[in-house]
Design an enzyme around this catalytic site. Structure first.
Site, PDB file in Angstrom:
ATOM      1  N   LYS A 102       0.829  -1.207   0.000  1.00 62.41           N
ATOM      2  CA  LYS A 102       0.000   0.000   0.000  1.00 62.41           C
ATOM      3  C   LYS A 102       0.861   1.254   0.000  1.00 62.41           C
ATOM      4  O   LYS A 102       0.635   2.197  -0.767  1.00 62.41           O
ATOM      5  CB  LYS A 102      -0.902   0.020   1.237  1.00 62.41           C
ATOM      6  CG  LYS A 102      -1.692   1.317   1.403  1.00 62.41           C
ATOM      7  CD  LYS A 102      -2.392   1.400   2.731  1.00 62.41           C
ATOM      8  CE  LYS A 102      -1.562   2.042   3.804  1.00 62.41           C
ATOM      9  NZ  LYS A 102      -1.525   3.522   3.736  1.00 62.41           N
ATOM     10  N   ASN A 103       1.868   1.273   0.874  1.00 61.99           N
ATOM     11  CA  ASN A 103       2.668   2.478   1.035  1.00 61.99           C
ATOM     12  C   ASN A 103       3.503   2.791  -0.197  1.00 61.99           C
ATOM     13  O   ASN A 103       3.981   3.918  -0.360  1.00 61.99           O
ATOM     14  CB  ASN A 103       3.571   2.352   2.264  1.00 61.99           C
ATOM     15  CG  ASN A 103       2.784   2.437   3.563  1.00 61.99           C
ATOM     16  OD1 ASN A 103       1.660   2.938   3.586  1.00 61.99           O
ATOM     17  ND2 ASN A 103       3.367   1.937   4.636  1.00 61.99           N
TER      18      ASN A 103
ATOM     19  N   CYS B   4      -5.002   8.933   9.202  1.00 59.16           N
ATOM     20  CA  CYS B   4      -5.134   8.397  10.559  1.00 59.16           C
ATOM     21  C   CYS B   4      -4.678   9.415  11.590  1.00 59.16           C
ATOM     22  O   CYS B   4      -3.729  10.160  11.388  1.00 59.16           O
ATOM     23  CB  CYS B   4      -4.298   7.128  10.712  1.00 59.16           C
ATOM     24  SG  CYS B   4      -5.007   5.676   9.931  1.00 59.16           S
TER      25      CYS B   4
ATOM     26  N   ARG C 142       2.245  14.613  12.414  1.00 59.33           N
ATOM     27  CA  ARG C 142       2.726  14.349  11.052  1.00 59.33           C
ATOM     28  C   ARG C 142       2.591  15.575  10.146  1.00 59.33           C
ATOM     29  O   ARG C 142       1.913  15.550   9.122  1.00 59.33           O
ATOM     30  CB  ARG C 142       1.982  13.153  10.439  1.00 59.33           C
ATOM     31  CG  ARG C 142       2.151  11.896  11.246  1.00 59.33           C
ATOM     32  CD  ARG C 142       1.946  10.654  10.421  1.00 59.33           C
ATOM     33  NE  ARG C 142       0.549  10.443  10.092  1.00 59.33           N
ATOM     34  CZ  ARG C 142       0.109   9.383   9.404  1.00 59.33           C
ATOM     35  NH1 ARG C 142       0.951   8.474   8.991  1.00 59.33           N
ATOM     36  NH2 ARG C 142      -1.165   9.233   9.144  1.00 59.33           N
TER      37      ARG C 142
ATOM     38  N   ASP D 103       4.688   0.638  11.903  1.00 55.80           N
ATOM     39  CA  ASP D 103       3.432   0.087  11.408  1.00 55.80           C
ATOM     40  C   ASP D 103       3.175  -1.345  11.879  1.00 55.80           C
ATOM     41  O   ASP D 103       2.116  -1.903  11.597  1.00 55.80           O
ATOM     42  CB  ASP D 103       3.400   0.125   9.872  1.00 55.80           C
ATOM     43  CG  ASP D 103       3.054   1.501   9.335  1.00 55.80           C
ATOM     44  OD1 ASP D 103       2.698   2.380  10.136  1.00 55.80           O
ATOM     45  OD2 ASP D 103       3.137   1.699   8.110  1.00 55.80           O
TER      46      ASP D 103
ATOM     47  N   ARG E  56      -8.448   0.358   4.500  1.00 57.22           N
ATOM     48  CA  ARG E  56      -7.499   1.270   3.864  1.00 57.22           C
ATOM     49  C   ARG E  56      -6.218   0.550   3.471  1.00 57.22           C
ATOM     50  O   ARG E  56      -5.555   0.937   2.509  1.00 57.22           O
ATOM     51  CB  ARG E  56      -7.155   2.430   4.807  1.00 57.22           C
ATOM     52  CG  ARG E  56      -8.271   3.452   5.010  1.00 57.22           C
ATOM     53  CD  ARG E  56      -7.757   4.636   5.816  1.00 57.22           C
ATOM     54  NE  ARG E  56      -6.528   5.130   5.224  1.00 57.22           N
ATOM     55  CZ  ARG E  56      -5.438   5.451   5.930  1.00 57.22           C
ATOM     56  NH1 ARG E  56      -5.423   5.314   7.236  1.00 57.22           N
ATOM     57  NH2 ARG E  56      -4.363   5.906   5.310  1.00 57.22           N
TER      58      ARG E  56
END
Length: 420
Positions: A22-23, A117, A122, A307, A399
């Site tokens: 995903k990232n 999120c 961030r 993560d 997600r």
């Protein structure tokens, strides 16, 4: 809204194929903005986040064909807009990374400040300072970044004050079409950075040193189209590995880059599960007996991934002894702790540290997902708990995990999706 229902206490046995990362996939989708030629991505995960990014790109005028299976075609031959509105960007922080490519392509852009999120501040300050280093003029108005590079993008030397994956990726996406040489110091080293650089280089970019703390980019005038396979998702792989160690059983993970999780495998072994691996597969086995407590702290790659912190904690909740888990990346990433405590976990959070005293048993309970990775930790805890666990707000889960209930169900988990 959906929820995941788990009848716990059953070991996992079977095989799980890992999807594309995903990232990496989301940033690779943004690459299409840098060329007027088609981009074909394979090993693409089918996730809420990739759908959100596709929606944003379509708004900008990109032709997106997700089709069936794991392929996606992107064609940005012409763009109809250089504005990324709040309603589209707020769903996912990574969509903010269209800013640099839009400026590189058109000289200007208007992009909403991002959402995502709630696991810490961030801020996008590093992104914006990098853009200014390239000669971009930045204004902030009513929640939007209004950016212009009237004289074109110029190569620059950028030193990040701390390691940031997102800012490193954003600078890469911008620098490839800037005039002259760009040097990124204190750059992130994650495999997803290497994947992005490999894709851009295949399109004609000149990026050297990706995967190291210093990256050098020599700007080019044009990029071509490309066919590129997304790197396997190391976070998904680690999540299933930890779930198997937590619930017990024997699970083989395929389509994996085992070297991308070098910090995880020794800790799983120390906790009492057997880890057998080669380059593309990993076998996790755990029979009877309790897990052992192991301390862990998150670090930038190649250290332990933030993560996977929540999923590791779920495993430690059942370990014999006390483990100390320190979160060094995000300041607000222990929101899963109260939910695990609802299941009988003994966790004491003190600032950036969580002291986990292992219990002999977790018990099923209604719990609520607070973010993407916390969702996975509650799934793992539910698999190992006695009784039934209901995990609410699983839109977070969707997600970043593709068909998690199907993949776990194929390994014997009693798990299903229901409407709340």
């Amino acid at each position: 809204m959906d929820k995941i229902v788990i009848e716990g206490g059953f070991p996992l046995n079977g095989e799980i194929a890992i999807s594309g990362a995903k990232n990496s996939a989301i940033k690779l989708m943004a690459v299409c903005l840098l060329t007027d030629q088609p981009i074909k991505l394979t090993n693409m995960p089918r996730l809420r986040d990739t759908r959100s990014m596709a929606g944003l790109l379509e708004h900008l005028g990109v032709q997106v064909d997700a089709g069936e299976g794991d392929e996606m075609l992107l064609n940005a031959e012409t763009l109809s807009s250089t504005t990324a509105p709040y309603d589209l960007v707020r769903k996912m922080r990574a969509s903010f990374n269209v800013l640099g490519p839009l400026i590189a392509r058109n000289g200007s852009a208007k992009v909403s400040l991002p959402g995502g999120c709630a696991i810490g501040a961030r801020p996008v300050d590093l992104h914006l300072k990098a853009m200014e280093s390239f000669g971009v003029k930045i204004k902030l108005e009513e929640g939007y970044v209004i950016a212009a590079a009237n004289g074109g993008l110029k190569g620059a030397e950028i030193t990040f004050p701390f390691i940031s994956v997102g800012a490193t990726e954003h600078a890469l996406l911008t620098a490839v079409l800037a005039k002259g040489e760009t040097v990124l110091n204190n750059a992130a080293r994650e495999p997803e950075i290497i994947d992005l650089a490999n894709c851009l280089n295949a399109m004609g970019a000149k990026i050297f040193g990706a995967g190291r703390s210093q990256i050098t980019i020599t700007g080019v005038s044009k990029l071509s189209g490309v066919n590129h396979a997304v790197v396997p998702d190391r976070i998904e792989a680690g999540t299933y590995a930890l779930a198997a160690a937590t619930a017990g059983g024997s699970v083989r993970l395929t389509n994996i880059r085992s070297d991308h999780l070098g910090s995880l495998w020794p800790l799983i072994a120390q906790a009492g599960a057997k880890v057998s691996l080669d380059e593309t597969t990993v076998l996790i086995e755990r029979g009877g007996g309790r897990l052992k407590a192991v301390d862990m702290e998150t670090q930038a790659y190649p250290g332990f991934p933030t993560d996977l912190q929540a999923q590791f904690m779920a495993m430690m909740c059942l370990a014999d002894g006390t483990s100390i888990i320190r979160e060094n990346i995000f300041e607000n990433r222990f929101m899963h702790c109260p939910e695990l405590s609802r299941m009988g976990a003994d966790i004491d959070v003190r600032g950036r540290e969580a002291i986990v005293r292992g219990v002999k048993e977790l018990k099923g309970a209604p719990v609520m997902a607070t973010d993407l990775r916390a969702s996975a930790s509650l799934i793992a805890a539910g698999l190992a708990a006695s009784g039934e666990t209901h995990v609410g707000r699983v839109y977070h889960l969707d997600r970043g995990f593709e068909r998690i209930e199907v993949k776990l169900g194929n390994c014997g988990a009693r798990i299903r999706r229901e409407k709340e």
